[in-house]
Design an enzyme around this catalytic site. Structure first.
Site, short mmCIF file in Angstrom:
data_model
loop_
_atom_site.label_atom_id
_atom_site.label_comp_id
_atom_site.label_asym_id
_atom_site.label_seq_id
_atom_site.Cartn_x
_atom_site.Cartn_y
_atom_site.Cartn_z
N GLY B 43 7.87 26.49 10.02
CA GLY B 43 9.14 25.79 9.84
C GLY B 43 10.31 26.40 10.60
O GLY B 43 11.38 25.82 10.64
N CYS B 252 -0.30 -5.91 4.34
CA CYS B 252 -0.45 -6.24 5.77
C CYS B 252 -1.00 -7.66 5.94
O CYS B 252 -1.99 -8.02 5.33
CB CYS B 252 -1.37 -5.23 6.44
SG CYS B 252 -1.76 -5.67 8.15
N CYS B 255 -4.70 -7.04 7.90
CA CYS B 255 -5.84 -6.37 7.27
C CYS B 255 -5.72 -6.34 5.74
O CYS B 255 -6.65 -5.94 5.05
CB CYS B 255 -6.00 -4.95 7.81
SG CYS B 255 -4.82 -3.77 7.14
N CYS B 283 -5.19 -0.39 11.15
CA CYS B 283 -5.28 -1.81 10.86
C CYS B 283 -6.56 -2.40 11.48
O CYS B 283 -7.30 -3.13 10.82
CB CYS B 283 -4.05 -2.52 11.42
SG CYS B 283 -3.85 -4.22 10.87
#
Lengths: 370, 299
Positions: B43, B252, B255, B283
């Site tokens: 980080g 979606c 899909c 997808c």
């Protein structure tokens, strides 16, 4: 119906083809040669070399041709090329007093040893469009004057050195034991030393530095400058390879140098004397050299114990935003798709609106009930 | 199938006059050293001598420098922007590595050894033999609260993150919620507050203890940082206002997934919308797996 955003590849190909065609323009007009740009667009070439920090007039001219005259884009092309080049060595410091001087003016003395040399300058031209230039093969140039010289090759003392003899101006610093940094290899850290600051300013965008310098003249960090000396000319580049042990000239570059002289009232440990602001550019970039010198002086505020009140005196503000390649890239990256972030914002705003409306409705219902 | 024809295998030569993957070996070494330091201090933003790349700053130069420094001839590279492989800048970066390194390219998340991304984390969970490279515009999470680098460095050194909590608290006081919806700040390994790059906060939980190495490159700002595998990554929040992600109230349209982050496609000028997975590979995999929604039902 769902229109898929497919076909990025074909779109890019088509875009590049169009770009190439537009660059060439009307095929019935003769193509511009790199040599023509180098000769007749020389100030553009100089600016691209200066901000691209690579002294190569041919490549700079090529970059300008490839960029369709967009100088930001040309600087970027040159930088992206430069970054891949190996470093063979470091030159010895330039002695600008020894240059073949093509222009040299001082605003602080009426006459100076070696004299004032106007050289090729727009300064006293009247800015009237010269329609004669519309036609190629316009009336030729006046023959060169018998007394015209291609620059004064005898060393000319710098005005600051003349002041220095009396101790009226601060010293120029000591080079001994100081290896200059290179912010193209190491990231710029704050506070920045003067060598890195000058490197940053030398690479900085002329427009940005000009505006910053101008702001100091209008009261945002005023420092009462005089143009002590501006000179432009050609100077030999000398290296001293370790394995040879002696200095070798490897070529000439054109540079413009500006020494601004600025009043300084003195401090507890320094007597009143003039201080320096320094500008140096590749090529003939006088406006940039002057702006750079004003910015350099403004950024010395902390070192000289002056109050930092204006943007031009704020090194993080100036040095972090001076680079046109960085600025242009980041501003223009807003063209890239951001629809994921925008979708997240939509969700957030829709949610906040729903809550706000629910509160308003509840209040209305409560008011009605009352 | 999804192996792109432009990158069927290592090319014999890259671009004439340029090294494998564009950067010279010295520069790659410098970047690898920076990455090692970044991994050692999760980080923490490590400054590095970022180079000018032949693509504009802000267009992924930091991610590209990391990818160029770590990619080898036997790697398989995937590049996505907004979750999709076929967005123009993803295409452009993929082409760049295809030209200069000739490494194998894929659109399949599971087949990639290195994934360079802008603004998304793939929906498919990543493994410990994969590396995720993020393109980062502004690496400093405190920058919008404190513009000075000299100050933010001190704040990180002293873990002085009060201003960030005040900002989040003020959001809640004013708006009833934290209004940051992307580039939502995280605390890495309990020490450094870090900008996850402008991914939607929907993706933040995926960073936590991710098996894959996560590398972040900011070219213009000249910083590299990292989250090593299995490192705790916590989105900043308050006990009484725990971090939560915005669920889109749709599934979606292609899909049928109601797990993934969706793009909102405007289909007409009468309020028509279609929601589809932003992760195009995810997808497609779902549709190929037979989990296909009836298109007419979706429309």
């Amino acid at each position: 119906m769902y229109v898929a955003v497919k076909g990025g590849e074909q779109a890019i190909d088509a875009s590049l083809e169009q770009l190439a065609r537009e660059r060439r323009g009307d095929a019935s007009v003769p193509e511009l040669s790199v040599a023509q740009i180098k000769q007749q667009m020389r100030l553009a070439v100089d600016r691209v070399m200066c901000e691209g920090s690579l002294y190569d007039p041919d490549l700079a001219a090529l970059a300008i041709k490839q960029a369709r005259g967009d100088l930001f884009e040309a600087v970027f092309l040159l930088r992206a090329y430069r970054t891949t080049l190996p470093r063979f060595g470091v030159t010895l410091p330039l002695d600008t007093a020894a240059m073949t001087t093509r222009r040299r003016i001082s605003a602080t003395y009426k006459d100076i040893p070696g004299g004032q040399i106007l050289g090729p300058s727009f300064d006293y031209s009247h800015r009237l469009l010269d329609f004669a230039l519309m036609d190629e093969g316009a009336p030729g140039l006046a023959p060169e004057r018998a007394d015209e010289t291609r620059g004064e090759s005898a060393p000319l003392p710098r005005v600051t050195d003349i002041l220095g003899q009396e101790g009226l101006i601060e010293g120029d610093g000591d080079l001994d034991g100081q290896a200059p940094g290179d912010l193209t290899r190491e990231p710029l850290r704050f506070p920045a030393s003067r060598d890195l600051r000058l490197q940053n300013l030398a690479r900085g965008d002329e427009g940005f530095l000009l505006a910053m310098a101008y702001s100091t003249q209008r009261g945002y960090g005023r420092n009462h400058p005089f143009a002590g000396e501006i000179r432009m000319g050609d100077i030999a580049i000398v290296i001293e390879p370790e394995e040879l042990g002696f200095a070798v000239e490897i070529g000439d570059v054109t540079v413009t140098e500006c020494q601004m002289i600025t009043q300084f009232k003195g401090s507890a440990d320094k007597p009143p004397q003039f201080t320096r602001g320094y500008g140096l550019t590749f090529g003939y970039c006088e406006r940039k050299a002057m702006a750079m010198a004003l910015c350099d002086r403004a950024l010395r505020a902390k070192e000289l114990g002056e109050d930092i009140t204006a943007p031009a005196q704020d090194e993080e503000f100036v040095l972090a935003h001076s680079d046109s390649v960085e600025a242009s890239g980041f501003v223009q990256h807003l063209k890239l798709p951001h629809y994921i972030d925008f979708q997240s914002e939509l969700l957030s705003v829709r949610d906040m609106r729903a809550k706000a409306m629910a509160r308003a409705n509840a209040k209305e219902a409560a008011d009605d009930a009352a | 199938m999804t192996q792109l024809d432009e990158g069927s295998g290592p090319a014999e030569v890259g671009v004439a006059g340029y090294n494998f993957a564009y950067l010279d070996e010295q520069t790659k070494r410098m970047i690898r050293r920076t990455i090692l330091k970044a991994v050692a201090i999760p980080g923490y933003q490590v400054a590095f001598g970022s180079r000018e790349m032949p693509l504009a700053y802000g267009w992924g130069t930091g991610g590209m420098q990391i990818t160029a420094a770590i990619v080898g001839a036997d790697d398989t590279l995937k590049v996505i922007d907004q979750g999709a492989d076929d967005t123009t800048n993803a295409v452009s970066i993929r082409r760049f590595f295809n030209r200069t390194a000739g490494v194998a390219m894929t659109e399949r998340t599971v087949d990639a050894s290195v994934i360079q991304t802008r603004h998304r984390i793939p929906e498919t969970p990543l493994r410990d033999d994969q590396i995720l490279v993020y393109q980062v515009p502004m690496p400093e999470p405190l920058r919008y609260l404190e513009p000075r680098e000299t100050e933010t460095q001190k704040m990180h050194a002293l873990s002085e993150y009060g201003v960030m909590h005040v900002k989040l608290y003020e959001d809640i006081a004013r708006h009833g919620r934290i209004t940051t919806s992307y580039d939502y700040p995280v605390l890495v390994n309990g020490r450094y507050v870090m900008a996850p790059s402008p991914i939607p906060k929907f993706d933040n939980p995926k960073m936590d203890r991710m098996p894959a190495l996560q590398l972040f490159g900011a070219g213009r700002e000249k910083r590299i940082y990292a989250v090593p595998p299995y490192t705790p990554v916590k989105s900043l929040d308050f006990e009484d206002h725990p971090f939560s992600i915005d669920r889109q109230p749709h599934s979606c349209g292609l899909c049928g997934s109601n797990e993934s982050f969706l793009d909102e496609i405007v289909t007409d000028d009468a309020g028509g919308r279609l929601y589809v997975c932003s992760d195009t590979d995810y997808c497609r995999e779902r549709r190929e797996a037979g989990d296909v929604m009836n298109r007419s039902a979706a429309e």
